[in-house]
Write a protein that holds these residues in place. Structure first.
Motif, short mmCIF file in Angstrom:
data_model
loop_
_atom_site.label_atom_id
_atom_site.label_comp_id
_atom_site.label_asym_id
_atom_site.label_seq_id
_atom_site.Cartn_x
_atom_site.Cartn_y
_atom_site.Cartn_z
N ALA A 270 1.22 4.97 -14.59
CA ALA A 270 1.97 3.74 -14.30
C ALA A 270 1.47 3.03 -13.05
O ALA A 270 1.48 1.80 -12.98
CB ALA A 270 3.45 4.08 -14.15
N GLU A 271 1.07 3.76 -12.05
CA GLU A 271 0.76 3.13 -10.77
C GLU A 271 -0.19 4.02 -9.98
O GLU A 271 0.02 5.23 -9.86
CB GLU A 271 2.06 2.94 -9.98
CG GLU A 271 1.92 2.38 -8.60
CD GLU A 271 3.26 2.35 -7.89
OE1 GLU A 271 3.36 2.90 -6.78
OE2 GLU A 271 4.22 1.79 -8.47
N VAL A 272 -1.26 3.45 -9.44
CA VAL A 272 -2.22 4.19 -8.61
C VAL A 272 -2.27 3.55 -7.24
O VAL A 272 -2.43 2.32 -7.12
CB VAL A 272 -3.63 4.19 -9.24
CG1 VAL A 272 -4.62 4.90 -8.31
CG2 VAL A 272 -3.61 4.87 -10.60
N ASN A 273 -2.11 4.36 -6.21
CA ASN A 273 -2.21 3.87 -4.84
C ASN A 273 -3.46 4.47 -4.19
O ASN A 273 -3.53 5.68 -3.95
CB ASN A 273 -0.98 4.29 -4.02
CG ASN A 273 0.29 3.65 -4.51
OD1 ASN A 273 0.35 2.44 -4.67
ND2 ASN A 273 1.30 4.46 -4.78
N TYR A 274 -4.43 3.62 -3.94
CA TYR A 274 -5.65 4.06 -3.27
C TYR A 274 -6.22 2.88 -2.50
O TYR A 274 -6.50 1.83 -3.08
CB TYR A 274 -6.68 4.58 -4.28
CG TYR A 274 -7.97 5.03 -3.63
CD1 TYR A 274 -7.97 6.04 -2.66
CD2 TYR A 274 -9.19 4.44 -3.96
CE1 TYR A 274 -9.14 6.45 -2.05
CE2 TYR A 274 -10.37 4.85 -3.36
CZ TYR A 274 -10.34 5.86 -2.41
OH TYR A 274 -11.51 6.26 -1.80
N PRO A 275 -6.38 3.00 -1.17
CA PRO A 275 -6.84 1.87 -0.36
C PRO A 275 -8.24 1.39 -0.70
O PRO A 275 -8.66 0.33 -0.23
CB PRO A 275 -6.78 2.42 1.07
CG PRO A 275 -5.85 3.58 1.02
CD PRO A 275 -6.00 4.17 -0.35
N GLY A 276 -8.95 2.14 -1.54
CA GLY A 276 -10.28 1.71 -1.94
C GLY A 276 -10.30 0.83 -3.18
O GLY A 276 -11.35 0.31 -3.57
N LEU A 277 -9.15 0.63 -3.80
CA LEU A 277 -9.05 -0.26 -4.96
C LEU A 277 -8.69 -1.67 -4.48
O LEU A 277 -7.75 -1.84 -3.70
CB LEU A 277 -7.98 0.23 -5.93
CG LEU A 277 -8.25 1.55 -6.67
CD1 LEU A 277 -7.05 1.92 -7.54
CD2 LEU A 277 -9.51 1.46 -7.52
N PRO A 278 -9.38 -2.69 -4.94
CA PRO A 278 -9.05 -4.06 -4.53
C PRO A 278 -7.62 -4.45 -4.84
O PRO A 278 -7.06 -5.35 -4.20
CB PRO A 278 -10.04 -4.92 -5.34
CG PRO A 278 -11.20 -4.01 -5.59
CD PRO A 278 -10.60 -2.64 -5.77
N SER A 279 -6.98 -3.77 -5.78
CA SER A 279 -5.59 -4.07 -6.13
C SER A 279 -4.61 -3.55 -5.09
O SER A 279 -3.43 -3.93 -5.10
CB SER A 279 -5.25 -3.45 -7.49
OG SER A 279 -5.47 -2.05 -7.46
N HIS A 280 -5.05 -2.68 -4.20
CA HIS A 280 -4.14 -2.13 -3.18
C HIS A 280 -3.77 -3.23 -2.19
O HIS A 280 -4.65 -3.95 -1.70
CB HIS A 280 -4.81 -0.96 -2.44
CG HIS A 280 -3.87 -0.18 -1.57
ND1 HIS A 280 -3.46 -0.65 -0.34
CD2 HIS A 280 -3.28 1.02 -1.74
CE1 HIS A 280 -2.65 0.24 0.21
NE2 HIS A 280 -2.52 1.26 -0.62
#
Length: 374
Positions: A270-280
């Protein structure tokens, strides 16, 4: 010299005429003195030890501080910072902290007459409003654990210093390779050496680094008076682990990016939190104040039962608290690392949130393991 070179090019044994390549383990409690009424450089290992001194100096250099101090655990380091305050003083802390820090702030420091106020430190207006004349310390992590929020270090320092408060940053998730809070104005940076600094899950330790000499003297006094310093053998293990810090994090970060991209594209996540993804939401800020996104990520499984199944059935990933080791681990923060958060401190950590700490395994094997489980 660049960071990778500095990790291995340092004086391993200052003053030793044999010039050993690795720092010797001075496994001794006492040091014989030449005079009965004056101490030499070292006298008692609680007060100072040559192995520990090498590690403390190396950590100060890597964090671009003036003095470093190593402790028996990360919590011992955090507790030492709180002991800089006096009864009646106040700490303003970001609400998203390691569970042990939340427990210390919520259940222990009040016994010493200290108070703590939790705020959303991403909201600088709220942070500014929360600080009072009693506030002596602003305490935070970035990226936060486990929600991986990114806090603006330079902006928070400006607010805190305007009120005369010290700023302490727990930078365990980043290590000195990826982030140096002292260069952004923070007064104190601390680490759980258990994590990336050691990197092999075989040491429990903590680190404090500061720039201000007066502050350094206060911390040394507390370290000596309270007897919380790290032992020489553990110091040796952290020194050995530090030499491969860049190599390990480069590999771990590359794996984290690949796993995060796979999970973000998977229909059952449902949801991924990773500061390396532009969506973060903190992607740009992280890029400005750090040298990488790190190797910690979280994702939502959809339910508590699904999270438990994924944690227990995914091959290669050990279920373990902590993070930063060469082997990948998985945990459910609400039930593990953050289960000790006081009930009155509403963290709103979802019970289906899974935290991954990516190791140095082959990324294809990690992705295959998740693909099978999901």
């Amino acid at each position: 010299m660049k960071f990778g070179t500095r990790l291995v090019q340092f004086d391993a044994a200052p003053g030793d005429p044999l010039h050993p390549s690795a720092t010797p383990i001075y496994q001794t409690a006492t040091f014989a003195q030449e005079e009965a009424d004056a101490f030499g450089k070292f006298d008692y290992s609680r007060s100072g030890n040559p192995t520990r001194k090498v590690l403390e100096d190396q950590m100060a250099a890597l964090e671009q501080g003036t003095r470093g101090f190593v402790f028996a655990s990360g919590m011992a380091a955090i507790a030492t910072v709180t002991h800089l305050l006096s009864a009646g003083d106040e700490i303003v802390a970001d609400y998203d902290l390691y569970g042990g820090a939340s427990r210390l702030f919520g259940k222990v420091i009040g016994r010493a007459g200290l108070s703590v106020k939790f705020v959303d430190a991403q909201d600088l207006v709220s942070l500014d409003a929360a600080i009072t004349p009693k506030t002596k310390l602003v305490y935070l992590e970035t990226p936060t654990n486990p929600l991986l929020r990114i806090l603006d270090l330079a902006a928070i320092v400006e607010v805190a210093h305007r009120h005369g408060a010290l700023v302490c940053v727990d930078s365990s998730v980043m290590s000195p390779y990826l982030q140096n809070p002292l260069t952004l104005g923070a007064d104190i940076v601390l680490h759980s050496a258990t994590k990336f600094l050691c990197g092999h899950s075989d040491v429990t330790g903590g680190v404090i680094v500061v720039k201000d000499e007066k502050l350094a003297q206060e911390i040394y006094f507390l370290q000596n008076a309270e007897g919380t310093a790290l032992g020489p053998f553990d110091c040796y293990l952290v020194l050995r682990g530090l030499k491969t810090l860049k190599l390990r994090i480069d590999a771990q970060q590359a794996n984290a990016r690949k796993v995060a991209e796979f999970l973000a594209a998977h229909p059952r996540v449902a949801e991924v939190n990773y500061p390396g993804l532009p969506s973060h939401p903190g992607y740009e800020l992280q890029h400005r104040q750090a040298n990488g996104p790190g190797s910690l990520l979280t994702f939502r499984a959809g339910s508590r039962i699904a999270a438990k199944r994924i944690a227990e059935q995914t091959d290669l990933l050990k279920i373990a608290v902590s993070f930063g080791s060469v082997n990948s681990t998985i945990s459910i923060p609400a039930a593990m690392s953050h289960a000790s958060v006081p009930a009155e401190h509403d963290r709103s950590i979802p019970d289906d949130l899974l935290r991954l700490s990516l190791g140095i395994e082959d990324a294809d094997d990690l992705i295959a393991a998740f693909a099978q489980t999901l």
